[in-house]
Write a protein that holds these residues in place. Structure first.
Motif, PDB file in Angstrom:
ATOM      1  N   UNK A  69       0.997  -1.058   0.141  1.00 12.00           N
ATOM      2  CA  UNK A  69       0.176  -0.016  -0.078  1.00 12.00           C
ATOM      3  C   UNK A  69       0.778   1.156   0.107  1.00 12.00           C
ATOM      4  N   UNK A  70       0.881   1.987  -1.235  1.00  8.66           N
ATOM      5  CA  UNK A  70       1.966   3.121  -1.341  1.00  8.66           C
ATOM      6  C   UNK A  70       1.276   4.616  -1.068  1.00  8.66           C
ATOM      7  N   UNK A  71       0.104   4.359  -0.470  1.00  7.32           N
ATOM      8  CA  UNK A  71      -0.546   5.688   0.129  1.00  7.32           C
ATOM      9  C   UNK A  71       0.173   6.585   0.904  1.00  7.32           C
ATOM     10  N   UNK A  72       0.784   6.064   1.870  1.00  7.73           N
ATOM     11  CA  UNK A  72       1.840   6.702   2.565  1.00  7.73           C
ATOM     12  C   UNK A  72       3.289   6.716   2.127  1.00  7.73           C
ATOM     13  N   UNK A  73       3.579   6.500   0.818  1.00  3.36           N
ATOM     14  CA  UNK A  73       5.004   6.009   0.609  1.00  3.36           C
ATOM     15  C   UNK A  73       5.194   7.308  -0.292  1.00  3.36           C
ATOM     16  N   UNK A  74       6.780   7.494  -0.259  1.00  4.72           N
ATOM     17  CA  UNK A  74       7.100   8.439  -1.092  1.00  4.72           C
ATOM     18  C   UNK A  74       8.777   8.031  -1.693  1.00  4.72           C
ATOM     19  N   UNK A  75       8.759   8.218  -2.713  1.00  2.00           N
ATOM     20  CA  UNK A  75      10.011   7.842  -3.447  1.00  2.00           C
ATOM     21  C   UNK A  75      10.902   8.931  -3.767  1.00  2.00           C
ATOM     22  N   UNK A  76      12.338   8.959  -3.455  1.00  2.00           N
ATOM     23  CA  UNK A  76      12.994  10.013  -3.519  1.00  2.00           C
ATOM     24  C   UNK A  76      14.233   9.808  -4.341  1.00  2.00           C
ATOM     25  N   UNK A  77      14.491  10.865  -5.232  1.00  2.00           N
ATOM     26  CA  UNK A  77      15.393  10.788  -6.317  1.00  2.00           C
ATOM     27  C   UNK A  77      16.392  11.899  -6.054  1.00  2.00           C
ATOM     28  N   UNK A  78      17.815  11.268  -6.186  1.00  2.00           N
ATOM     29  CA  UNK A  78      18.831  12.219  -6.185  1.00  2.00           C
ATOM     30  C   UNK A  78      19.397  12.657  -7.587  1.00  2.00           C
ATOM     31  N   UNK A  79      20.390  13.595  -7.643  1.00  2.00           N
ATOM     32  CA  UNK A  79      20.969  13.941  -8.804  1.00  2.00           C
ATOM     33  C   UNK A  79      19.847  14.472  -9.907  1.00  2.00           C
ATOM     34  N   UNK A  80      19.196  15.362  -9.329  1.00  2.00           N
ATOM     35  CA  UNK A  80      18.248  15.983 -10.674  1.00  2.00           C
ATOM     36  C   UNK A  80      19.020  16.590 -11.736  1.00  2.00           C
ATOM     37  N   UNK A  81      18.630  16.366 -12.741  1.00  2.00           N
ATOM     38  CA  UNK A  81      19.755  16.762 -14.139  1.00  2.00           C
ATOM     39  C   UNK A  81      18.926  18.072 -14.630  1.00  2.00           C
ATOM     40  N   UNK A  82      17.595  18.299 -14.763  1.00  2.00           N
ATOM     41  CA  UNK A  82      17.150  19.364 -15.381  1.00  2.00           C
ATOM     42  C   UNK A  82      15.891  19.947 -14.557  1.00  2.00           C
ATOM     43  N   UNK A  83      15.767  21.147 -14.346  1.00  4.86           N
ATOM     44  CA  UNK A  83      14.661  21.753 -13.681  1.00  4.86           C
ATOM     45  C   UNK A  83      14.042  22.566 -14.759  1.00  4.86           C
ATOM     46  N   UNK A  84      12.512  22.483 -14.677  1.00  8.56           N
ATOM     47  CA  UNK A  84      11.678  23.305 -15.453  1.00  8.56           C
ATOM     48  C   UNK A  84      10.712  23.947 -14.606  1.00  8.56           C
ATOM     49  N   UNK A  85       9.836  24.749 -15.136  1.00  7.80           N
ATOM     50  CA  UNK A  85       8.686  25.376 -14.457  1.00  7.80           C
ATOM     51  C   UNK A  85       7.651  24.446 -13.846  1.00  7.80           C
ATOM     52  N   UNK A  86       7.414  23.242 -14.330  1.00 10.18           N
ATOM     53  CA  UNK A  86       6.695  22.380 -13.761  1.00 10.18           C
ATOM     54  C   UNK A  86       7.262  21.198 -12.890  1.00 10.18           C
ATOM     55  N   UNK A  87       8.805  21.131 -12.802  1.00  2.97           N
ATOM     56  CA  UNK A  87       9.081  20.168 -11.902  1.00  2.97           C
ATOM     57  C   UNK A  87      10.642  19.946 -12.341  1.00  2.97           C
ATOM     58  N   UNK A  88      11.326  18.598 -12.047  1.00  2.00           N
ATOM     59  CA  UNK A  88      12.537  18.066 -12.512  1.00  2.00           C
ATOM     60  C   UNK A  88      12.349  16.755 -13.064  1.00  2.00           C
ATOM     61  N   UNK A  89      13.521  16.937 -13.936  1.00  5.97           N
ATOM     62  CA  UNK A  89      14.045  15.308 -14.501  1.00  5.97           C
ATOM     63  C   UNK A  89      15.186  14.805 -13.911  1.00  5.97           C
ATOM     64  N   UNK A  90      15.127  13.568 -13.872  1.00  9.89           N
ATOM     65  CA  UNK A  90      16.061  12.882 -13.202  1.00  9.89           C
ATOM     66  C   UNK A  90      16.792  11.735 -14.056  1.00  9.89           C
ATOM     67  N   UNK A  91      17.842  11.258 -13.783  1.00 13.35           N
ATOM     68  CA  UNK A  91      18.345  10.185 -14.594  1.00 13.35           C
ATOM     69  C   UNK A  91      17.392   8.895 -14.701  1.00 13.35           C
ATOM     70  N   UNK A  92      17.331   8.200 -15.627  1.00 11.03           N
ATOM     71  CA  UNK A  92      16.647   6.918 -15.393  1.00 11.03           C
ATOM     72  C   UNK A  92      17.424   5.870 -14.780  1.00 11.03           C
ATOM     73  N   UNK A  93      16.780   5.497 -13.489  1.00  9.65           N
ATOM     74  CA  UNK A  93      17.227   4.332 -12.895  1.00  9.65           C
ATOM     75  C   UNK A  93      16.111   3.361 -12.629  1.00  9.65           C
ATOM     76  N   UNK A  94      16.651   2.187 -12.095  1.00 14.75           N
ATOM     77  CA  UNK A  94      15.883   0.981 -11.712  1.00 14.75           C
ATOM     78  C   UNK A  94      14.645   1.412 -10.744  1.00 14.75           C
ATOM     79  N   UNK A  95      15.281   2.152  -9.807  1.00 18.64           N
ATOM     80  CA  UNK A  95      14.411   2.559  -8.519  1.00 18.64           C
ATOM     81  C   UNK A  95      13.377   3.601  -9.162  1.00 18.64           C
TER      82      UNK A  95
END
Length: 302
Positions: A109-135
């Motif tokens: 049940x992921x309703x109280x779960x949060x995935x955290x990504x490091x090393x964001x590579x690109x920032x836009x007005x809508x949010x961030x792009x990150x490297x593609x990882x398995x996680x």
């Protein structure tokens, strides 16, 4: 390989993005913010919570046993910096969150779960792009909210969409996949993203490194199976018991070489198509079911 059971998998399908909660936060200088953050955790008290026993499964991993259900679960979708690792440690020791392992996610049940990504590579007005990882892909497949590591210092506050949300990876052509997957997870009756497929994995795949080796972009047979199961596909060792209504695929490793395609031709199977696993990775990364015909040996070029 053995047949992998994929029953009772989460429900997924494409949909329109869901809004993140937006709040206006006053600007403070970095030193004041860190000082306020330290006081916040120093004052944390959890007299009624049983202290969980931590077990380590590798570099930067803090998987806990007997996790209290009310706590926010954190899944580390990519490697973090040393300071970010310390912030996660504070959240865990302060009783604010627990860290879950990738093997715990499917069916959770992921309703109280949060995935955290490091090393964001690109920032836009809508949010961030990150490297593609398995996680990162697994988080999308499971319908988790995905944020950048910048949110760790503001953990518990409303998630500001433009400051923290991840909207795609650097290899995708469509963005907002994390939002579509979350909405699909929350919508009763929606279909699984890849439930129309039954798959045999064929040939050699990545091997997980021992010790402290980096695993962000390792796609082992087990990991690919987990991704497919999270999206509703069936992973089997043969097609003998497969429903005739399902599309039968034989899948070789991502970015295959000529020998991988040759190995698939030695397999006796009544498959509809033989494709490479980039079909799976691209479908999950954009939360959009890609046409497998574009991932055959004759057409696919990467």
């Amino acid at each position: 390989g053995p047949t992998l059971a994929c029953a009772d998998m989460p429900v997924f399908d494409a949909g329109s993005p869901i809004p993140f909660i937006s709040s206006q936060l006053s600007d403070v200088d970095e030193d004041s913010e860190e000082e306020e953050y330290d006081k916040k955790f120093a004052a944390a008290s959890t007299p009624n919570m049983k202290r969980s026993e931590e077990t380590s499964t590798g570099a930067g991993s803090r998987v806990q046993k007997d996790k209290p259900a009310a706590l926010q679960r954190i899944f580390l979708a990519s490697r973090l910096s040393g300071r970010e690792e310390e912030l996660v440690d504070r959240l865990v020791s302060g009783g604010k969150a627990v860290v879950v392992d990738e093997k715990e996610l499917v069916g959770l049940d992921v309703s109280r779960s949060l995935a955290v990504c490091g090393n964001s590579e690109l920032e836009t007005g809508d949010g961030f792009f990150v490297p593609r990882t398995y996680g990162y892909l697994l988080a999308i497949a499971c319908g988790m909210r995905v944020v950048t590591s910048s949110y760790l210092s503001e953990f518990g506050r409303p998630i500001e969409s433009s400051r923290h949300q991840v909207i795609g990876d650097t290899g995708c052509s469509m963005y907002m996949a994390p939002h579509r997957s979350v909405e699909a997870k929350r919508s009763p009756g929606t279909k699984n993203l890849l439930e129309a497929y039954v798959v045999i994995l064929c040939g050699d795949f990545d091997i997980m490194p021992r010790g402290r080796g980096a695993t962000d972009q390792v796609y082992s047979q087990e990991r690919l199976s987990q991704l497919m199961c999270a999206c509703g596909a069936q992973v089997v060792s043969n097609f003998n018991c497969s429903s005739p209504n399902l599309t039968k695929l034989v899948m070789v490793r991502p970015n295959p070489r000529a020998r991988d395609w040759r190995a698939s031709k030695t397999l006796v199977h009544p498959a509809d198509l033989t494709i490479c696993a980039n079909w799976l990775l691209d479908s999950v990364a954009e939360f959009d079911k890609k046409d497998p015909n574009n991932y055959t040996q004759r057409i696919f070029r990467r």
